[in-house]
Motif scaffolding. Structure first.
Motif, PDB file in Angstrom:
ATOM      1  N   ARG A 257       0.823  -1.221   0.000  1.00 51.64           N
ATOM      2  CA  ARG A 257       0.000   0.000   0.000  1.00 51.64           C
ATOM      3  C   ARG A 257       0.850   1.261   0.000  1.00 51.64           C
ATOM      4  O   ARG A 257       0.592   2.195  -0.768  1.00 51.64           O
ATOM      5  N   ASP A 258       1.875   1.302   0.851  1.00 58.42           N
ATOM      6  CA  ASP A 258       2.597   2.552   1.083  1.00 58.42           C
ATOM      7  C   ASP A 258       3.915   2.663   0.316  1.00 58.42           C
ATOM      8  O   ASP A 258       4.188   3.690  -0.312  1.00 58.42           O
TER       9      ASP A 258
ATOM     10  N   GLN B 251       3.016   0.857  -3.549  1.00 61.85           N
ATOM     11  CA  GLN B 251       1.795   1.486  -4.083  1.00 61.85           C
ATOM     12  C   GLN B 251       1.149   0.622  -5.176  1.00 61.85           C
ATOM     13  O   GLN B 251       0.903   1.065  -6.299  1.00 61.85           O
TER      14      GLN B 251
ATOM     15  N   ARG C 281      -6.471   0.256  -3.948  1.00 55.11           N
ATOM     16  CA  ARG C 281      -5.853   1.446  -3.364  1.00 55.11           C
ATOM     17  C   ARG C 281      -6.599   2.693  -3.817  1.00 55.11           C
ATOM     18  O   ARG C 281      -6.805   2.929  -5.008  1.00 55.11           O
TER      19      ARG C 281
ATOM     20  N   ARG D 229      -4.521   6.667  -0.969  1.00 51.48           N
ATOM     21  CA  ARG D 229      -3.469   6.124  -0.110  1.00 51.48           C
ATOM     22  C   ARG D 229      -3.968   5.109   0.901  1.00 51.48           C
ATOM     23  O   ARG D 229      -3.270   4.776   1.865  1.00 51.48           O
TER      24      ARG D 229
END
Length: 245
Positions: free
Chosen positions: A125-126, A129, A152, A155
């Protein structure tokens, strides 16, 4: 699920800049024969589906996501990257490839739940991405339902809602489905599953057998026609002989 990050690599790849990045973390591919076979079947099915297109499909490959740091890596069970040449790679350097995977799938189990639910979840996710992240628990050991997906947005990862019992992937244009403990991909454009590699080979063999049967049938008909034509020629020769007397 293939374990992640922060371990000493055992195999290294050619340099990217002045740093040699790893190509293997020394961990086995999949926890069990079932998990490994599902990973391979999924990769092969998607490779077959995207054959001839600029789509890279792989799995159990080290994805490094922090330039200069050899230990910041994760190994997705299955990944799909659109718009990328599908040549073989030693590893996946995020900054060199210029794009994250569009889809990642983890074939998870009770023994890897912490990594898949938290560690990898946050990395995909972070740090990486990844637009869509799917988790598949073939034995139903802890996930309920056994197939879950996230998309997603702003964010954050938001759960993907099922459609007719399947999870639609916008990135793939396919719907993911659990069937008899396996992971299948439903194509809404055709109303059918995309074939596995085994199914494709069986279909090709069946088609080859049908073609061979048709060839033999035509050959048999040709032989009958030739025999009839020969009989007709002989009869004409006989009649001409009689007429000439």
């Amino acid at each position: 699920m293939t374990p992640i990050t922060e371990i000493t690599p055992v195999t290294t790849a050619p340099r990217s800049g002045n740093i040699v990045y790893p190509t293997s973390d020394g961990r086995p591919m999949g926890e069990t024969d079932l998990h490994r076979s599902i990973m391979v079947e999924t990769i092969d099915s998607l490779k077959l589906y995207y054959a001839g297109q600029q789509v890279y499909v792989s799995g159990n490959i080290l994805l490094l996501y922090h330039p200069g740091n050899r230990r910041r890596h994760v190994s997705p069970d299955v990944l799909v990257v659109k718009g990328l040449d599908p040549h073989d790679r030693e590893n996946y350097l995020l900054w060199d490839e210029g794009r994250p995977p569009h889809v990642v799938i983890e074939v998870t189990s009770e023994s890897t739940r912490e990594e898949d639910l938290y560690d990898k979840f946050e990395i995909y996710r972070d740090s990486v991405q990844v637009p869509e992240y799917f988790q598949f628990d073939p034995r139903g050991e802890y996930l309920e339902p056994a197939l879950q997906g996230y998309r997603r947005k702003a964010r954050r990862y938001e759960p993907i809602k099922p459609v007719s019992g399947r999870l639609p992937s916008r990135e793939l244009g396919l719907h993911l489905e659990r069937h008899q403990g396996r992971l299948r991909f439903f194509d809404p454009a055709t109303g059918a599953w995309i074939p596995t590699l085994l199914e494709s080979r069986e279909a090709a063999l069946a088609e080859s057998q049908r073609a061979e049967a048709a060839r033999r049938e035509m050959e048999a008909k040709w032989q009958v026609a030739e025999a009839q034509a020969e009989q007709l020629r002989q009869e004409l020769d006989r009649l001409r002989g009689q007429a000439g007397k």
